[in-house]
Design a protein around this motif. Structure first.
Motif, mmCIF file in Angstrom:
data_model
loop_
_atom_site.group_PDB
_atom_site.id
_atom_site.type_symbol
_atom_site.label_atom_id
_atom_site.label_comp_id
_atom_site.label_asym_id
_atom_site.label_seq_id
_atom_site.Cartn_x
_atom_site.Cartn_y
_atom_site.Cartn_z
ATOM 1 N N THR A 64 35.106 38.596 37.506
ATOM 2 C CA THR A 64 36.043 37.557 37.093
ATOM 3 C C THR A 64 37.449 38.129 36.938
ATOM 4 O O THR A 64 38.424 37.429 37.156
ATOM 5 N N SER A 65 37.561 39.408 36.580
ATOM 6 C CA SER A 65 38.899 39.927 36.338
ATOM 7 C C SER A 65 39.560 40.395 37.627
ATOM 8 O O SER A 65 40.761 40.560 37.684
ATOM 9 N N TYR A 66 38.783 40.635 38.679
ATOM 10 C CA TYR A 66 39.372 41.106 39.912
ATOM 11 C C TYR A 66 38.876 40.317 41.096
ATOM 12 O O TYR A 66 37.721 39.899 41.109
ATOM 13 N N ARG A 67 39.714 40.152 42.068
ATOM 14 C CA ARG A 67 39.225 39.517 43.289
ATOM 15 C C ARG A 67 38.557 40.609 44.111
ATOM 16 O O ARG A 67 39.090 41.070 45.115
ATOM 17 N N PHE A 68 37.390 41.013 43.644
ATOM 18 C CA PHE A 68 36.760 42.168 44.271
ATOM 19 C C PHE A 68 36.354 41.897 45.717
ATOM 20 O O PHE A 68 36.372 42.792 46.546
ATOM 21 N N GLY A 69 36.014 40.640 45.989
ATOM 22 C CA GLY A 69 35.673 40.284 47.364
ATOM 23 C C GLY A 69 36.832 40.578 48.290
ATOM 24 O O GLY A 69 36.665 41.155 49.366
ATOM 25 N N ARG A 70 38.025 40.222 47.817
ATOM 26 C CA ARG A 70 39.220 40.442 48.637
ATOM 27 C C ARG A 70 39.449 41.943 48.864
ATOM 28 O O ARG A 70 39.745 42.386 49.967
ATOM 29 N N LEU A 71 39.279 42.712 47.800
ATOM 30 C CA LEU A 71 39.473 44.152 47.929
ATOM 31 C C LEU A 71 38.483 44.743 48.928
ATOM 32 O O LEU A 71 38.801 45.628 49.707
ATOM 33 N N LEU A 72 37.262 44.212 48.893
ATOM 34 C CA LEU A 72 36.220 44.684 49.795
ATOM 35 C C LEU A 72 36.636 44.449 51.244
ATOM 36 O O LEU A 72 36.512 45.338 52.098
ATOM 37 N N ILE A 73 37.160 43.241 51.512
ATOM 38 C CA ILE A 73 37.602 42.931 52.880
ATOM 39 C C ILE A 73 38.761 43.840 53.278
ATOM 40 O O ILE A 73 38.775 44.404 54.370
ATOM 41 N N ASN A 74 39.721 44.008 52.368
ATOM 42 C CA ASN A 74 40.848 44.892 52.672
ATOM 43 C C ASN A 74 40.376 46.292 53.027
ATOM 44 O O ASN A 74 40.834 46.896 53.993
ATOM 45 N N SER A 75 39.457 46.800 52.210
ATOM 46 C CA SER A 75 38.935 48.139 52.460
ATOM 47 C C SER A 75 38.254 48.201 53.815
ATOM 48 O O SER A 75 38.421 49.166 54.561
ATOM 49 N N LEU A 76 37.481 47.165 54.110
ATOM 50 C CA LEU A 76 36.758 47.145 55.374
ATOM 51 C C LEU A 76 37.720 47.160 56.560
ATOM 52 O O LEU A 76 37.527 47.927 57.507
ATOM 53 N N VAL A 77 38.761 46.331 56.473
ATOM 54 C CA VAL A 77 39.722 46.272 57.579
ATOM 55 C C VAL A 77 40.395 47.629 57.755
ATOM 56 O O VAL A 77 40.446 48.174 58.862
ATOM 57 N N ALA A 78 40.862 48.200 56.642
ATOM 58 C CA ALA A 78 41.575 49.471 56.742
ATOM 59 C C ALA A 78 40.657 50.575 57.251
ATOM 60 O O ALA A 78 41.016 51.326 58.163
ATOM 61 N N ALA A 79 39.457 50.653 56.693
ATOM 62 C CA ALA A 79 38.563 51.761 57.049
ATOM 63 C C ALA A 79 38.027 51.603 58.470
ATOM 64 O O ALA A 79 38.001 52.560 59.247
#
Lengths: 275, 443, 302
Positions: free
Chosen positions: A59-74
């Motif tokens: 709830t405190s973080y848009r962790f899903g979004r971070l996951l996608i960002n990480s996936l794209v970058a990596a």
């Protein structure tokens, strides 16, 4: 190979011990993720399991979004690194280069790796701001390219060297061009190396903190390690949230390992059939 | 088969290009358009327990004015990196950056952050705003923070040390809240029963000087003193008061602490208090709301606060560790103006009370006094009582370096690697050298 | 036809065309930062009227570095950490990789597990070990307490802090060496080992005489890369000990960060970076020489 000799039992025992030692600390994190923060710091072995950290983290973080960002970058980094490094590895490993040229290239690659990352952080910040790619996955891909290329080239050169010359010569006599030899003969034979280098590029880009925190600023392109670091705060370290985030952060890498493994092992068999 | 391989290769390349396009395209920013609304601003801040309160007050601002504010939270460990990057870039990406009392001065002095009266000549702090020994002003001529200086920042997080104590335990044992260092040791001695209960823990790592300063200043000593008449500086770290302060500090850090006292920073101190294994600690105000959250703390409702002790009742010197907000100088005027508008809004009395109720560490004395009337904010009274005694940290440009030196030396004396007297002698020499190299005249 | 010609040109110059991308990337993205690093190392950087002022100071930063006791200690700690943990990691990883090659069932399982630690972000690994080591609430001491033993302060004890950090490093990075060596083990030609077996060699002899020599270049790559990585450890230590007690676990990369940002001495931090670079380069060169000596051969070159 089915005899149950003593060395064999020892071998298996050794592997099992190794596996337990590797897994135990992970279990500790897993346990922590189900504890109330007050229980984490209580020092008691007993506790009431709770999903508090899971709920709080998501709830405190848009962790899903971070996951996608990480996936794209990596994955972006991995794809480019593999394309560039397999070509370079092939060229260095299978063509005749003057000794000084090979030494120069390898030495510079190693030297790049030896530089403290902080050397690149400042300049890359300015470059990405100038190019207008700051706070995008592209900025991260650019930085990780520099960080991951050296190791991948070194590894892929080793694997290119291991490709038997006879196969390549035979193809050459058959009239195959160099690009054809590279893409259809050498590349398949280098698959274990490619899988290894790819896995390493992916994992290191995935876990990078220094550049992620320098080249991105908002959840728009922030990656997982920065999200995790945000739980390590000024007056408190949120162990519970970090444990939850770590568990999720490890999943893509875990899938990559399982996926890449089939190729790490399969390499030479394909080669043998083709040869 | 060859075609297959080739196509794999081509797909890989296409994927790469596609990915680059996606990465670029998906993050295109839509500029905020608005009639009379101010430009959207973004604030660089560090993640901390009080950030939630700040988010809430920003929500109020957005609703009230219609202006947009983006908060960029950041791990504290990477904060200075990011500030240095943004302030030295051709144009800052942030409109407001959070600073730290310890290393604000280098940015004021180098004019990397904007002088607020340059943005709005009428800008001034009203009487209610606590000025923390002029931590937000910089006098270029004197090379120090002074009332005569120009205003470069606005205090937003008014962190200050207070002493937290377990009201239940102290009452049960018949102790009054400690007023002197002797009281502290008496109480610590009484409760010390490892490993279930410790007496007192101190800050031994991650800016250990922060703990030492409160003792040193309460004894009348100082790290650096400025003589405005002949404009010279005096290093006080090797004077008798400093030796006495280090004695108290070492006792406090070591004697009644768990075996891992060398590893104790703020987070560890707060954790131990939260787990109910120490009857008191002194640390920043920002920790207060954390003790009341039952998910995090085993001592919710049992903690109270008072002024940090001194040698005698009435002689206190809690150290401030404020985090002021500044506006980067490398910004267009309209954005600077928008940023200042927000900062002025936050400093209003009603807003400060509201911010305090959300759990913010406010910077107005009247707000603290209002908050103190509500027992829910048990720490507010202690802060309000502390303000008159509050003692600022270093007032020169090289604060970061001096504290880095002190950190190394204090850690080695806590670990038992150096003798206390030798430590202070070396501290004096090193601080002297740093000050002179920075162009200050030192006695 | 021009397309044919192009094809030919690529064919003829494939050697250069294949290496070109890596050279281009590195020239474009590395030269500037490295040039800036060297230039900055001869200056003192100041914030002046809204910008950076690079004040040339000659070799002063380098001279300062040689008198800097903390830098020396940090470099010593880092070197010790690198030497100890890398040697242990290589031994464990090689044995594990070879062992995994010997078993048939469950070999995917073991491999996945042994690679796992590398997948976790360093900060998470820091927290993981803090949960184990912490004196007050770590699992290790809680378990010891269960058996009536009072555990030590693993991370804060003058004698134990450094070994504790090394254990974390070994746990974390054995996976990396394992992965690299494993890839090598998988490409070992089976025929050679088989013919060895037919000649009556024991498994140990096969490993020593046939497999290890083939694996040597790849093990060397692992050693060199790992050593270089060891000089970059930062996040875990920051979380676990923050360099303490005293400066027993201070490492060079965190010291450089501290000098660069907290002390605001960019020039000096750059000089420290250059010196660290030279130091690691010398260390790696030493490894290669040592390898040549020990095996009395031309190194890992083709």
């Amino acid at each position: 190979m089915k005899k149950l000799s003593l060395p064999r039992i020892l071998l298996v025992a050794f592997l099992i011990v190794g596996a337990i030692v590797t897994l135990l600390p992970v279990l500790v994190v897993f346990r922590t993720s189900f504890q109330y923060p007050r229980d984490i710091i209580s020092g008691s072995l007993l506790f009431t399991p709770t999903f508090y950290n899971y709920i709080d983290t998501f709830t405190s973080y848009r962790f899903g979004r971070l996951l996608i960002n990480s996936l794209v970058a990596a994955s972006g980094t991995t794809v480019i690194v593999l394309a560039v490094a397999s070509l370079a590895g092939f060229s260095l490993g299978k063509f005749h280069w003057a000794n000084w040229a090979v030494s120069l290239i390898l030495a510079s690659l190693l030297l790049i790796q030896m530089l403290p990352p902080v050397v690149f952080a400042g300049p890359f910040y300015l470059i990405t701001r100038q190019l207008g790619i700051y706070n995008t996955p592209l900025a991260l891909i650019m930085a990780y390219l520099v960080l991951q290329l050296p190791l991948s080239v070194l590894i892929l050169r080793q694997f290119a060297m291991a490709v038997p010359n006879e196969i390549l010569e035979a193809a050459h006599i058959d009239g195959a061009s160099n690009q054809m030899i590279f893409s259809s003969i050498s590349l398949p034979l280098m698959v274990p190396g490619i899988a290894t280098a790819g896995l390493l590029s992916f994992v290191f880009s995935w876990n990078d903190f220094m550049f992620a925190v320098t080249l991105t600023s908002t959840t728009k392109s922030m990656t997982i390690p920065v999200g995790i670091a945000n739980f390590s705060q000024d007056f408190q370290v949120l162990y519970g949230n970090i444990s939850v985030a770590a568990a999720f952060a490890a999943i893509p890498g875990f899938l990559m390992v399982i996926f890449a493994q089939r190729y790490v092992t399969r390499g030479l068999t394909i080669g043998a059939i083709k040869g | 088969m060859r075609f297959v391989k080739k196509s794999v290769f081509i797909t890989m390349l296409l994927l790469t290009v596609g990915l680059m396009v996606f990465a670029r395209g998906s993050t295109e920013q839509v500029p905020a358009e608005g009639g009379e609304r101010l430009p959207a601003i973004s604030i660089l801040i560090n993640e901390s327990p009080w950030l939630d309160a700040f988010r809430k007050i920003v929500d109020v601002y957005e609703k009230e004015t219609g202006n947009e504010v983006e908060i960029v939270g950041n791990p504290y460990s990477a904060l200075l990196t990011r500030i240095t990057n943004t302030l030295t870039a051709p144009e800052s990406e942030f409109d407001i950056v959070i600073l730290d009392e310890v290393w604000s001065n280098q940015f004021y002095d180098g004019e990397l952050v904007a002088c607020l009266t340059d943005i709005d000549p009428d800008f001034a702090f009203d009487e209610g705003v606590i000025e923390y020994n002029w931590a937000t002003r910089w006098d270029h001529e004197l090379g120090t923070n002074a009332e005569s200086g120009k205003i470069y920042s606005v205090p937003i997080n008014g962190n200050m040390q207070i002493l937290y104590y377990r009201s239940d335990l102290l009452e049960e044992a018949g102790f009054e809240p400690p007023e002197t260092w002797d009281d502290v040791f008496r109480i610590a001695e009484y409760f010390y029963d490892p490993p279930n209960m410790y007496g007192m823990v101190g800050r031994a790592t991650g800016r250990p000087d922060f703990g030492l300063q409160a003792i040193l200043h309460s004894l009348g000593g100082y790290l650096l003193d400025y003589d405005t008449n002949d404009r010279t500086w005096d290093v006080g770290i090797n004077k008798p008061e400093a030796h006495e302060a280090l004695d108290i500090y070492l006792r406090l850090v070591k004697q009644y602490s768990p075996d891992d006292y060398t590893n104790f920073g703020q987070a560890q101190m707060i954790s131990l208090m939260q787990s109910g294994r120490v009857p008191m600690i002194y640390t920043v105000t920002a920790a207060a709301p954390n003790f009341d959250n039952p998910a995090v703390s085993s001592v919710a409702g049992l903690v109270n606060a008072t002024v940090v002790p001194g040698p005698r009742p009435g002689e206190h010197a809690p150290t401030t560790g404020i985090q002021p907000f500044a506006i980067p100088n490398n910004l267009p005027d309209d954005r600077k103006q928008a940023a200042l508008t927000f900062l002025e809004w936050v400093l209003q009395p009603e807003v400060q009370v509201q911010f305090g109720k959300f759990g913010g560490i406010v910077t107005r004395q009247d707000a603290w006094e209002t908050l103190a009337e509500d027992p829910k904010f048990w720490w507010a009274g202690a802060v309000a009582d502390s303000t008159p005694y509050a003692h600022g940290q270093i007032r020169v440009t090289v604060g970061g370096r001096i504290f880095s030196v002190l950190e190394t030396l204090l850690r080695s004396v806590v670990a038992g690697d150096t003798e206390p007297a030798e430590t202070l002698r070396r501290a004096e020499v090193e601080i002297h050298t740093i000050m002179e190299a920075a162009g200050y005249v030192v006695k | 036809m021009s397309q044919r010609n192009l094809y030919r040109i690529i064919d003829d110059n494939f050697k250069y065309i294949a290496i070109a991308p890596v050279i281009i990337v590195l020239v474009l993205l590395v030269l500037m930062p490295v040039g800036r690093l060297f230039a900055t190392s001869f200056t003192e950087v100041k914030f002046v009227s809204g910008g950076l002022l690079f004040n040339p100071v000659g070799f002063i930063n380098y001279l300062t570095a040689f008198k800097d006791a903390i830098a020396a200690r940090a470099l010593l700690n880092t070197t010790l950490l690198a030497l100890i943990s890398v040697s242990v990691e290589v031994v464990i990883a090689v044995v594990l990789a070879l062992s995994v090659g010997y078993i048939k069932r469950g070999n995917t399982f073991f491999r996945t597990i042994f690679i796992f630690p590398m997948l976790l972000p360093p900060i998470a690994i820091g927290v993981m070990w803090l949960m184990i080591y912490d004196f007050n609430y770590g699992v290790l001491n809680s378990v010891l307490a269960f058996f009536g033993v009072r555990g030590p302060a693993w991370l804060a004890n003058n004698m134990l802090a450094f070994p504790s950090i090394i254990i974390v490093d070994i746990w974390h990075w054995t996976s990396f060496v394992f992965l690299i060596v494993l890839a090598g083990v998988e490409t070992l030609p089976h025929e050679l080992s088989e013919s060895g077996r037919i000649d009556g060699a024991t498994e140990l002899q096969i490993i020593r005489k046939i497999q290890l020599p083939i694996l040597r270049p790849i093990i060397m790559t692992a050693i060199v890369t790992r050593t270089i990585f060891a000089f970059k450890v930062y996040e875990q230590i920051y979380l676990l000990t923050d360099g303490g007690p005293g400066n027993r676990t201070e490492v060079i990369s965190s010291y450089i960060m501290r000098v660069y940002f907290n002390e605001n001495r960019m020039g000096y931090a750059s000089a420290l970076s250059v010196l660290t670079l030279i130091f690691i380069a010398a260390l790696v060169l030493f490894f290669y020489q040592l390898q040549k000596r020990v095996f009395n051969e031309r190194g890992g070159k083709a």
